[in-house]
Motif scaffolding. Structure first.
Motif, PDB file in Angstrom:
ATOM      1  N   LYS A 315      29.776  38.486  42.138  1.00  0.00           N
ATOM      2  CA  LYS A 315      30.999  39.259  41.953  1.00  0.00           C
ATOM      3  C   LYS A 315      31.806  38.755  40.753  1.00  0.00           C
ATOM      4  CE  LYS A 315      30.670  42.057  45.524  1.00  0.00           C
ATOM      5  NZ  LYS A 315      30.557  43.531  45.340  1.00  0.00           N
ATOM      6  N   LEU A 316      31.929  37.427  40.625  1.00  0.00           N
ATOM      7  CA  LEU A 316      32.768  36.878  39.558  1.00  0.00           C
ATOM      8  C   LEU A 316      32.101  36.999  38.193  1.00  0.00           C
ATOM      9  CD1 LEU A 316      34.471  33.736  41.159  1.00  0.00           C
ATOM     10  CD2 LEU A 316      35.008  36.173  41.372  1.00  0.00           C
ATOM     11  N   ASN A 317      30.787  36.883  38.165  1.00  0.00           N
ATOM     12  CA  ASN A 317      30.086  37.045  36.883  1.00  0.00           C
ATOM     13  C   ASN A 317      30.290  38.446  36.318  1.00  0.00           C
ATOM     14  OD1 ASN A 317      29.152  34.422  37.019  1.00  0.00           O
ATOM     15  ND2 ASN A 317      27.130  34.976  37.808  1.00  0.00           N
ATOM     16  N   ALA A 318      30.411  39.422  37.208  1.00  0.00           N
ATOM     17  CA  ALA A 318      30.621  40.801  36.767  1.00  0.00           C
ATOM     18  C   ALA A 318      32.005  41.001  36.159  1.00  0.00           C
ATOM     19  CB  ALA A 318      30.425  41.758  37.937  1.00  0.00           C
ATOM     20  N   LEU A 319      32.916  40.074  36.433  1.00  0.00           N
ATOM     21  CA  LEU A 319      34.267  40.165  35.876  1.00  0.00           C
ATOM     22  C   LEU A 319      34.345  39.615  34.453  1.00  0.00           C
ATOM     23  CD1 LEU A 319      36.391  38.940  38.942  1.00  0.00           C
ATOM     24  CD2 LEU A 319      36.042  41.314  38.181  1.00  0.00           C
ATOM     25  N   ASN A 320      33.290  38.925  34.041  1.00  0.00           N
ATOM     26  CA  ASN A 320      33.269  38.314  32.704  1.00  0.00           C
ATOM     27  C   ASN A 320      34.430  37.334  32.521  1.00  0.00           C
ATOM     28  OD1 ASN A 320      32.170  37.843  30.138  1.00  0.00           O
ATOM     29  ND2 ASN A 320      33.509  39.380  29.174  1.00  0.00           N
ATOM     30  N   ILE A 321      34.601  36.470  33.522  1.00  0.00           N
ATOM     31  CA  ILE A 321      35.627  35.428  33.433  1.00  0.00           C
ATOM     32  C   ILE A 321      34.959  34.060  33.364  1.00  0.00           C
ATOM     33  CG2 ILE A 321      37.306  36.824  34.694  1.00  0.00           C
ATOM     34  CD1 ILE A 321      36.768  35.097  37.163  1.00  0.00           C
ATOM     35  N   ASP A 322      35.713  33.066  32.916  1.00  0.00           N
ATOM     36  CA  ASP A 322      35.226  31.692  32.792  1.00  0.00           C
ATOM     37  C   ASP A 322      35.713  30.916  34.008  1.00  0.00           C
ATOM     38  OD1 ASP A 322      34.164  29.341  31.892  1.00  0.00           O
ATOM     39  OD2 ASP A 322      35.601  29.053  30.248  1.00  0.00           O
ATOM     40  N   TYR A 323      34.806  30.390  34.821  1.00  0.00           N
ATOM     41  CA  TYR A 323      35.224  29.747  36.071  1.00  0.00           C
ATOM     42  C   TYR A 323      34.215  28.687  36.511  1.00  0.00           C
ATOM     43  CZ  TYR A 323      31.515  32.287  38.480  1.00  0.00           C
ATOM     44  OH  TYR A 323      30.293  32.745  38.889  1.00  0.00           O
ATOM     45  N   THR A 324      34.649  27.852  37.445  1.00  0.00           N
ATOM     46  CA  THR A 324      33.764  26.936  38.162  1.00  0.00           C
ATOM     47  C   THR A 324      34.131  26.978  39.640  1.00  0.00           C
ATOM     48  OG1 THR A 324      35.226  25.013  37.869  1.00  0.00           O
ATOM     49  CG2 THR A 324      33.514  25.367  36.195  1.00  0.00           C
TER      50      THR A 324
END
Length: 421
Positions: A315-324
């Motif tokens: 889900k988060l990869n589809a948002l194109n955000i930088d996270y851990t």
């Protein structure tokens, strides 16, 4: 004397000595044992001195600074082995002005035991200690071994209580009873899993007057991420067939016993998601370059931590955000003990024996030390006196009558468990 006669004699002895039982509970509540900070010195000394009065030897195990595990055993080493387990620590009392009474008074008023830890779990701990000492005083010749394990570090989910004892091989057994708070007729024999994680989202700083055209706002991206994480609740999870009877009886319990919990029935089959903390940014006129979010998920049977992580990452990869994502704190898979296991039968049968009412085990939607015993293949359940709405809150209390009833169940269950091959 047959088993039934022995049990009735022991139950009568608890009744005859219930004033001592209640006085002991008051004394434990009067000793502040808040965690944090977790210093169990005073309460451990008190418990050890109480046991020594009845010639009960106590082993001390300091697992961390001022955190003491106490272990005492009676009975025949060659027979079955039952463990009584309870923790001495309580959550902090908090703002004393919000209490209607002194949280460390241990006062008995209108049939209630009052104070921090009354329900979680000094009343249950008292019942274990009292039943254990009474068996010694009455010189009951147990055909197996009964151990009392008193631990210091449960309320913070720490590693210096039950996990430490098990990892170091200090306690082992064929069954365990933890006197954690429960419903009067329904011990908990299963738990959901726990997965706590911290999400950190990274952005690019800039002047707030240029947002959203400048920089990259980590808080805004974190909000989008939270929205996706909360979709975990919507996952359809296939509960294993062998678990379905436990789910069904637990939902029955929520409908018929704790009726105020009817609306919570779905939590047994879904991933719950609680965004507990969020921290980010430096000033209102600076585009935040980082944001941290801590999340508590409870996992039902049928899904693993790895599967939850994969769902979140997709889900988060589809948002194109930088996270851990970093896991921390409580982590476990859903776990249970079969309702027909001897330790579960010993408790439920004797709840019925003492009260004359139907008893059955149910599932817990939170977590406790029980999961650690199951990790070591020790069947375990939880049963203890409590006024459930007061746990961890202000004005914690428990009915005195329930303290006495649980102590009777504890001492009778020893007979059924150890005298049955």
């Amino acid at each position: 004397m047959n088993k039934t006669e022995l049990k009735q004699m022991l139950i009568n002895e608890v009744e005859n000595n219930k004033d001592e039982l209640i006085e002991l509970c008051s004394s434990l509540i009067q000793i502040p044992s808040e965690n944090p900070p977790g210093d169990s010195t005073e309460i451990s000394n008190f418990v050890a001195d109480y046991l020594k009065k009845y010639d009960l030897g106590v082993e001390w195990h300091e697992s961390s600074d001022k955190m003491y595990n106490l272990v005492s055993s009676i009975g025949d080493e060659d027979g079955k082995h039952l463990i009584y387990c309870g923790h001495t620590d309580v959550v902090p009392a908090g703002d004393l002005k919000k209490w209607d009474f002194d949280p460390f008074s241990g006062e008995v008023k209108d049939g209630w035991m009052l104070g921090r830890g009354a329900s979680d779990m000094k009343a249950g701990l008292t019942g274990l200690i009292f039943a254990f000492s009474l068996l010694k005083r009455l010189n009951v010749q147990l055909p197996g071994k009964l151990s009392l394990a008193i631990v210091p570090d449960e309320e913070t989910g720490g590693d210096f209580g039950v996990p430490w004892l098990l990892e170091n091989g200090i306690i082992e057994g064929d069954g365990c009873l933890i006197a954690e708070p429960s419903s009067p007729l329904n011990p908990t024999i299963g738990q959901k899993g726990s997965y706590w994680f911290e999400l950190e989202v990274f952005g690019e700083p800039g002047h707030g007057s240029l947002s959203p055209l400048a920089g990259k706002n980590a808080i805004s991206d974190a909000v989008k991420a939270i929205h996706e994480i909360e979709k975990l609740w919507e996952l359809e999870i296939e509960v294993p067939d062998e678990i379905k009877p436990l789910i069904e009886v637990s939902q029955r319990y929520m409908r018929e016993v704790e009726k105020d919990r009817v609306k919570f029935q779905p939590v047994l089959e879904h991933v719950t998601v609680n965004v507990g903390t969020i921290e980010g940014g430096t000033k209102s006129n600076v585009i935040p370059e980082s944001c941290k979010v801590q999340v508590d998920c409870r996992l039902p049977f049928g899904i693993s931590e790895e599967e939850v992580t994969s769902f979140i990452e997709e889900k988060l990869n589809a948002l194109n955000i930088d996270y851990t994502i970093r896991a921390f704190g409580f982590r476990s898979t859903a776990n249970y003990t079969d309702a027909q296991d001897p330790v579960c039968k010993a408790i439920t049968d004797n709840i019925s024996f003492v009260t004359g009412k139907e008893s059955y085990g149910v599932m817990q939607w939170a977590s406790s030390d029980a999961r650690h015993f199951r990790d070591y293949n020790i069947p375990v359940l939880q049963y203890g006196p409590a006024y459930l709405p007061s746990i961890h809150g202000y004005n914690e209390k428990v009915k005195v009558e329930q303290i006495v009833t649980c102590a009777k169940v504890y001492i009778a269950a020893v007979v059924d468990f150890l005298y049955t091959k």
